[in-house]
Every structure is written in C-alpha cells, then in structure tokens.
Design an enzyme around this catalytic site. Structure first.
Site, PDB file in Angstrom:
ATOM      1  NE  ARG A   1      -8.137 -39.085 -47.719  1.00  0.00           N
ATOM      2  CZ  ARG A   1      -7.874 -38.149 -46.822  1.00  0.00           C
ATOM      3  NH1 ARG A   1      -8.504 -36.988 -46.864  1.00  0.00           N
ATOM      4  NH2 ARG A   1      -6.971 -38.357 -45.887  1.00  0.00           N
TER       5      ARG A   1
ATOM      6  CD  GLN B   1      -3.394 -38.728 -39.211  1.00  0.00           C
ATOM      7  OE1 GLN B   1      -3.679 -38.142 -40.237  1.00  0.00           O
ATOM      8  NE2 GLN B   1      -2.610 -38.199 -38.286  1.00  0.00           N
TER       9      GLN B   1
ATOM     10  CB  CYS C   1      -5.980 -37.329 -37.672  1.00  0.00           C
ATOM     11  SG  CYS C   1      -7.780 -37.163 -37.746  1.00  0.00           S
TER      12      CYS C   1
HETATM   13  N1  NVA Z   1     -12.435 -39.333 -39.696  1.00  0.00           N
HETATM   14  C1  NVA Z   1     -12.114 -38.293 -40.633  1.00  0.00           C
HETATM   15  C2  NVA Z   1     -10.633 -38.218 -40.832  1.00  0.00           C
HETATM   16  C3  NVA Z   1     -10.145 -37.146 -41.750  1.00  0.00           C
HETATM   17  C4  NVA Z   1      -8.663 -37.178 -41.948  1.00  0.00           C
HETATM   18  C5  NVA Z   1     -12.845 -38.537 -41.933  1.00  0.00           C
HETATM   19  O1  NVA Z   1     -12.924 -39.689 -42.374  1.00  0.00           O
HETATM   20  O2  NVA Z   1     -13.336 -37.575 -42.517  1.00  0.00           O
HETATM   21  N1   CP Z   2      -5.341 -36.182 -41.490  1.00  0.00           N
HETATM   22  C1   CP Z   2      -5.594 -36.227 -42.808  1.00  0.00           C
HETATM   23  O1   CP Z   2      -5.591 -37.291 -43.433  1.00  0.00           O
HETATM   24  O2   CP Z   2      -5.812 -35.012 -43.377  1.00  0.00           O
HETATM   25  P1   CP Z   2      -6.339 -34.731 -44.846  1.00  0.00           P
HETATM   26  O3   CP Z   2      -7.782 -35.121 -44.888  1.00  0.00           O
HETATM   27  O4   CP Z   2      -6.138 -33.259 -45.022  1.00  0.00           O
HETATM   28  O5   CP Z   2      -5.522 -35.541 -45.806  1.00  0.00           O
END
Ligand code: NVA
Ligand code: CP
Length: 307
Positions: free
Chosen positions: A104, A134, A267
């Site tokens: 990530r 996701q 999500c």
């Molecule tokens: N769009 C959000 C999704 C989190 C799972 C972000 O990137 O923070």
């Molecule tokens: N939806 C999702 O990816 O959640 P987290 O940020 O908690 O991993």
C-alpha cells in the site's frame, strides 16, 4: 518452462474470465466447498504499508494464517525504505526472502517499479490511482447479493478517486452498468474513463458520468460511496468538504429516489455524517460489513492464484 510471475497492480491487467474465476473461487472458499487451509503452507507474504490500514492488513494477514502461511507487516518507516533505500534494491532483497509482496503506497509508479524489480508477485493494496483488491471483493459481494453481475447498475456518488477508478475498470470488464456522480473538479481520471469505455464495448456495460447524484442513482441496484478526503488529501480537507457537502452525501432520501430496492456499499472506513449518514450505514440496505468480510475470502482467492 519457468512459470511467468503475475502481479495484481490494476484490474485492467485481468481478463473478464480471470475476474469471474476469482469471484467464483471466492464463493467456494466462503461456503467451504473447497479447502484452502494448506494452500499457503511454507509461504510468506511481505506486506509493505506506507499508509494506515485496518481491512487490507488484517484480511491479508488472517488469510495467510488460515491458509497455513505467514504474513509480515512491514511499515514503510520501519524499513530502510523510510531512510532512502531504493525501491529497486528493496524489491530485489525482499524477493530473496518472501513468496509475494503486498504493498500500500502513495504512488502507483512506485508499485510499478517495485513489481518490475521483484521476482515474486506484487499485489496493489491501494495506491493513489487504484484499489483493485477492494473492487474484486466488491464484485463478489454484488454477486453474492444479486446472484449475477451482468446488467446490475451501480451508482457511485462522490470523489473520482482510486476506488472509483478500480470500480470503473472492474464494472466495465464484467458488464455492470456504472453511473458516477462527481463534482466537476473531482471527476475520475480521463485515461481511466477511456479504458473503461473500451472494456465496456466488449462487455456491454453502460458507463455514464454525471454531476448530479439524483440523475446518476436512477434505477440503481447499488449506491456506492467513499470518503471525500482520501489518505494523502488531508491538506485539502476544508476545500473538499465545502465542495462535496451536502450534495454528495448518501442519505435515505437519495436511496429512496432510485425507484427500487437499492443496496448501499462503501469500501470503509466511513466518515459517518460526511459522505454517508448514520441512518444509511446502519440500515438494512447497507451491506458494508459483508463487503468488509468478503475482503478475507477474496484475498484467499487472490493469494492462491498468484502465489
Ligand atoms: N479512497 C480511500 C480509500 C481507503 C480504503 C483512500 O485512498 O484513503
Ligand atoms: N477498504 C480498505 O482498504 O480499508 P483499510 O484502509 O482499512 O485497509
């Protein structure tokens, strides 16, 4: 012949058949029709996190454990990456220890670089551009709720962000109709829309872009939203909330305006009172916790496929 490694950096890389295969495998795993409890025996997944996570981290870690393998949480700042070691060297070194890398990160380009130097599969656990794992698991949640994907209509209301991008690609690959309602300055990336339009020509999906949520949600089977302030956008928080609120908040009135029974998806994490009301989140139409649970089942299908 040596097996060519596959990465999962974006849904654009998957064929519709591969997506279907993952959805149907997830169903079998969830229902216990196939036993995957030893599929990761002796295998280790390295998980690099440059941003926080609840679902992605826990679902991948638990998936590895329940399949007989092991997962390592590698916080960016706790790795030498945080002190400037190159992505290239990190990829090469980690590949000598682990069987797969889930990452990530802020930048999709960093993921592409990581994958190009890693000799093991790399999985995108969210970047600035995409969130493929996701949306794969969301496609399964839709299949679980409706028994089909083709012909379902999703209305996505909110920010044209990473989740919206992966939804565009996922929906257009499998024949789901998708209407997005976003403010003019927060439309999805044009190149991603173009790709989705191309996939839609083959799959038969209708992809529509609106500014008005009321227009987008007409006839929708699902209303989907995400935060207005993604990780990394915090400095723009005030400006964003001014633009998005109250028009893009998912309320019971918006859901009722579809003219049919419409499920609510998110999500998560949700910012209750911002992009969605408590009433919607806690209603019988909300399937957000099924969505969260299904992350676990889909991660197993993904791990089994790639590792
Ligand atoms: N769009 C959000 C999704 C989190 C799972 C972000 O990137 O923070
Ligand atoms: N939806 C999702 O990816 O959640 P987290 O940020 O908690 O991993």
């Amino acid at each position: 012949m040596a097996k060519v490694k596959r990465d999962l950096l974006t849904i654009a890389d998957l064929t519709p058949e591969e997506i279907w295969d993952l959805v149907l495998t997830t169903d079998k795993i969830k229902k216990g029709v196939i036993d995957v409890s030893r599929d990761m025996e002796g295998k280790v997944l390295g998980m690099i996190f440059q941003k926080p996570s609840t679902r992605t981290r826990v679902s991948f870690e638990v998936a590895m454990l329940q399949m007989g393998g092991h997962a390592l949480y590698l916080g960016w700042q706790t790795l030498q990456l945080g002190r400037g070691e190159s992505i290239k060297d990190t990829a090469r070194v980690l590949s000598r220890y682990v069987d797969g890398i889930m990452a990530r990160v802020y930048s999709q380009n960093d993921l592409v670089e990581l994958a190009s130097y890693a000799s093991v599969p790399v999985i995108n656990g969210l970047s600035d551009m995409y969130h493929p794992v996701q949306i794969l698991s969301d496609l399964y949640t839709i299949y679980e709720a409706f028994g089909k994907l083709y012909g379902i209509k999703i209305a996505y209301v909110g920010d044209g962000n990473n989740v919206a991008h992966s939804l565009l690609l996922g929906a257009s690959k499998v024949g789901i109709d998708l209407a997005l309602a976003t403010p003019r300055d927060y439309k999805p990336d044009e190149k991603v829309v173009e790709m989705a339009m191309e996939f839609a020509e083959t799959s038969g999906s209708r992809i529509e872009l609106y500014e008005d949520p009321l227009e987008a949600v007409k006839g929708a089977d699902v209303i989907y939203t995400d935060t207005f302030v993604s990780m990394g956008d915090e400095a723009e928080r005030d400006r964003r909330l001014k633009t998005f609120l109250p028009k893009y908040r998912v309320t019971m009135d918006l859901i009722k305006s579809t003219g049919k029974k419409t499920y609510f998806m998110h999500c998560l994490p949700a910012h209750r009172g911002e992009e969605v009301t408590d009433e919607v989140m806690d209603s019988g139409l909300s399937i957000v916790y099924d969505q969260a649970e299904n992350r676990l089942h889909m991660q197993k299908a993904v791990l089994r496929w790639l590792l």
